[in-house]
Enzyme design. Structure first.
Site, PDB file in Angstrom:
ATOM      1  N   GLY A  48       0.762  -1.249   0.000  1.00 41.48           N
ATOM      2  CA  GLY A  48       0.000   0.000   0.000  1.00 41.48           C
ATOM      3  C   GLY A  48       0.788   1.291   0.000  1.00 41.48           C
ATOM      4  O   GLY A  48       0.333   2.288  -0.531  1.00 41.48           O
ATOM      5  N   GLU A 102       4.148   4.099   6.105  1.00 38.41           N
ATOM      6  CA  GLU A 102       2.945   3.276   5.994  1.00 38.41           C
ATOM      7  C   GLU A 102       1.869   4.057   5.249  1.00 38.41           C
ATOM      8  O   GLU A 102       1.812   5.285   5.345  1.00 38.41           O
ATOM      9  CB  GLU A 102       2.473   2.891   7.405  1.00 38.41           C
ATOM     10  CG  GLU A 102       1.239   2.046   7.481  1.00 38.41           C
ATOM     11  CD  GLU A 102       1.405   0.642   6.920  1.00 38.41           C
ATOM     12  OE1 GLU A 102       1.530   0.506   5.682  1.00 38.41           O
ATOM     13  OE2 GLU A 102       1.361  -0.323   7.691  1.00 38.41           O
ATOM     14  N   ASP A 103       1.009   3.344   4.525  1.00 39.46           N
ATOM     15  CA  ASP A 103      -0.081   4.018   3.830  1.00 39.46           C
ATOM     16  C   ASP A 103      -1.172   4.455   4.801  1.00 39.46           C
ATOM     17  O   ASP A 103      -1.663   5.576   4.723  1.00 39.46           O
ATOM     18  CB  ASP A 103      -0.665   3.156   2.708  1.00 39.46           C
ATOM     19  CG  ASP A 103      -1.157   1.785   3.178  1.00 39.46           C
ATOM     20  OD1 ASP A 103      -0.887   1.399   4.334  1.00 39.46           O
ATOM     21  OD2 ASP A 103      -1.803   1.086   2.377  1.00 39.46           O
ATOM     22  N   ASP A 106      -4.741   2.139  11.070  1.00 39.07           N
ATOM     23  CA  ASP A 106      -6.096   2.143  11.640  1.00 39.07           C
ATOM     24  C   ASP A 106      -6.091   1.489  13.015  1.00 39.07           C
ATOM     25  O   ASP A 106      -6.053   2.179  14.008  1.00 39.07           O
ATOM     26  CB  ASP A 106      -7.143   1.576  10.672  1.00 39.07           C
ATOM     27  CG  ASP A 106      -6.784   0.255  10.037  1.00 39.07           C
ATOM     28  OD1 ASP A 106      -6.032  -0.534  10.628  1.00 39.07           O
ATOM     29  OD2 ASP A 106      -7.286  -0.006   8.938  1.00 39.07           O
ATOM     30  N   LYS A 134      -6.401   6.705  11.167  1.00 35.66           N
ATOM     31  CA  LYS A 134      -7.782   6.606  11.649  1.00 35.66           C
ATOM     32  C   LYS A 134      -7.732   6.608  13.173  1.00 35.66           C
ATOM     33  O   LYS A 134      -7.715   5.536  13.792  1.00 35.66           O
ATOM     34  CB  LYS A 134      -8.449   5.325  11.143  1.00 35.66           C
ATOM     35  CG  LYS A 134      -8.702   5.289   9.656  1.00 35.66           C
ATOM     36  CD  LYS A 134      -9.402   3.987   9.280  1.00 35.66           C
ATOM     37  CE  LYS A 134      -9.755   3.934   7.823  1.00 35.66           C
ATOM     38  NZ  LYS A 134     -10.429   2.668   7.475  1.00 35.66           N
ATOM     39  N   PHE A 155     -13.876   2.908   4.687  1.00 34.60           N
ATOM     40  CA  PHE A 155     -13.005   2.120   3.829  1.00 34.60           C
ATOM     41  C   PHE A 155     -12.651   2.976   2.622  1.00 34.60           C
ATOM     42  O   PHE A 155     -13.515   3.578   1.995  1.00 34.60           O
ATOM     43  CB  PHE A 155     -13.669   0.816   3.368  1.00 34.60           C
ATOM     44  CG  PHE A 155     -12.717  -0.028   2.568  1.00 34.60           C
ATOM     45  CD1 PHE A 155     -11.719  -0.757   3.201  1.00 34.60           C
ATOM     46  CD2 PHE A 155     -12.771  -0.043   1.184  1.00 34.60           C
ATOM     47  CE1 PHE A 155     -10.811  -1.505   2.470  1.00 34.60           C
ATOM     48  CE2 PHE A 155     -11.867  -0.793   0.456  1.00 34.60           C
ATOM     49  CZ  PHE A 155     -10.885  -1.520   1.099  1.00 34.60           C
ATOM     50  N   ASP A 162      -5.800  -0.416  -1.736  1.00 37.17           N
ATOM     51  CA  ASP A 162      -6.556  -1.268  -2.644  1.00 37.17           C
ATOM     52  C   ASP A 162      -7.848  -1.792  -2.035  1.00 37.17           C
ATOM     53  O   ASP A 162      -8.043  -1.763  -0.826  1.00 37.17           O
ATOM     54  CB  ASP A 162      -5.698  -2.472  -3.035  1.00 37.17           C
ATOM     55  CG  ASP A 162      -5.524  -3.448  -1.881  1.00 37.17           C
ATOM     56  OD1 ASP A 162      -5.966  -4.603  -2.019  1.00 37.17           O
ATOM     57  OD2 ASP A 162      -4.954  -3.064  -0.844  1.00 37.17           O
TER      58      ASP A 162
END
Length: 178
Positions: A48, A102-103, A106, A134, A155, A162
């Site tokens: 990601g 990191e993408d 969460d 998040k 989401f 993705d």
């Protein structure tokens, strides 16, 4: 507003590419200042973060290196909670300043696992840099020094993120339409 369909889901534009790049520039400038004497090793988490890592690295002006690690905790649209290390770190991390790229963070479980894994290799310090955070979904206490943007618990897809391995190449970030 742009609408895209990926497999069985519909998504709408949430964060345009221009806003993403502006946010990355802000954290890149902070990293450049904070780590100007450190020669950090950026550890990008695949798959990601590859687009974020590429754009971030083009904005980093200090001496540095980049490497990649692959961890997986998602299946479809939900985190499995089980982290699988697919391939890891080959560099000597002793005494190094590490920046995990990191993408999205969460639950924080993937990041916690990665920090624990890197900690066994005696780095000088480990820092977290994420495109998206998040905060309402975090389950573990993490010191996230460089978060480009905070988002709600939706989401999302695009800009490297993705849905079931599709949609990574979208230039903007999209949120699911219920």
């Amino acid at each position: 507003m742009n609408i895209v369909k990926i497999k069985d889901k519909t998504f709408k534009t949430f964060i345009p590419e221009e806003k993403i790049l502006e946010s990355i520039k802000v954290i890149a400038d902070r990293i450049n200042e904070d780590m100007k004497d450190k020669n950090p090793l950026f550890m990008a988490v695949l798959n990601g973060s590859f687009i974020f890592a590429a754009d971030l690295m083009r904005m980093i002006t200090i001496p540095c290196q980049i490497s990649f690690v692959k961890l997986a905790s998602y299946q479809g649209t939900t985190s499995t909670g089980k982290i699988t290390e697919v391939f890891g770190v080959n560099e000597d991390l002793s005494g190094r300043t590490i920046v995990i790229v990191e993408d999205i963070v969460d639950t924080g479980l993937t990041m916690k696992r990665m920090i624990e894994s890197l900690g066994t290799r005696n780095p000088e310090s480990v820092h977290i840099c994420t495109l998206l955070l998040k905060p309402d979904k975090l389950q573990v206490d993490l010191d996230i020094e460089y978060a480009a943007m905070e988002i709600p618990n939706d989401f999302i897809v695009g800009y490297g993120l993705d849905y079931d391995q599709e949609g990574r190449g979208l230039r903007d970030i999209y949120t699911i339409v219920e």
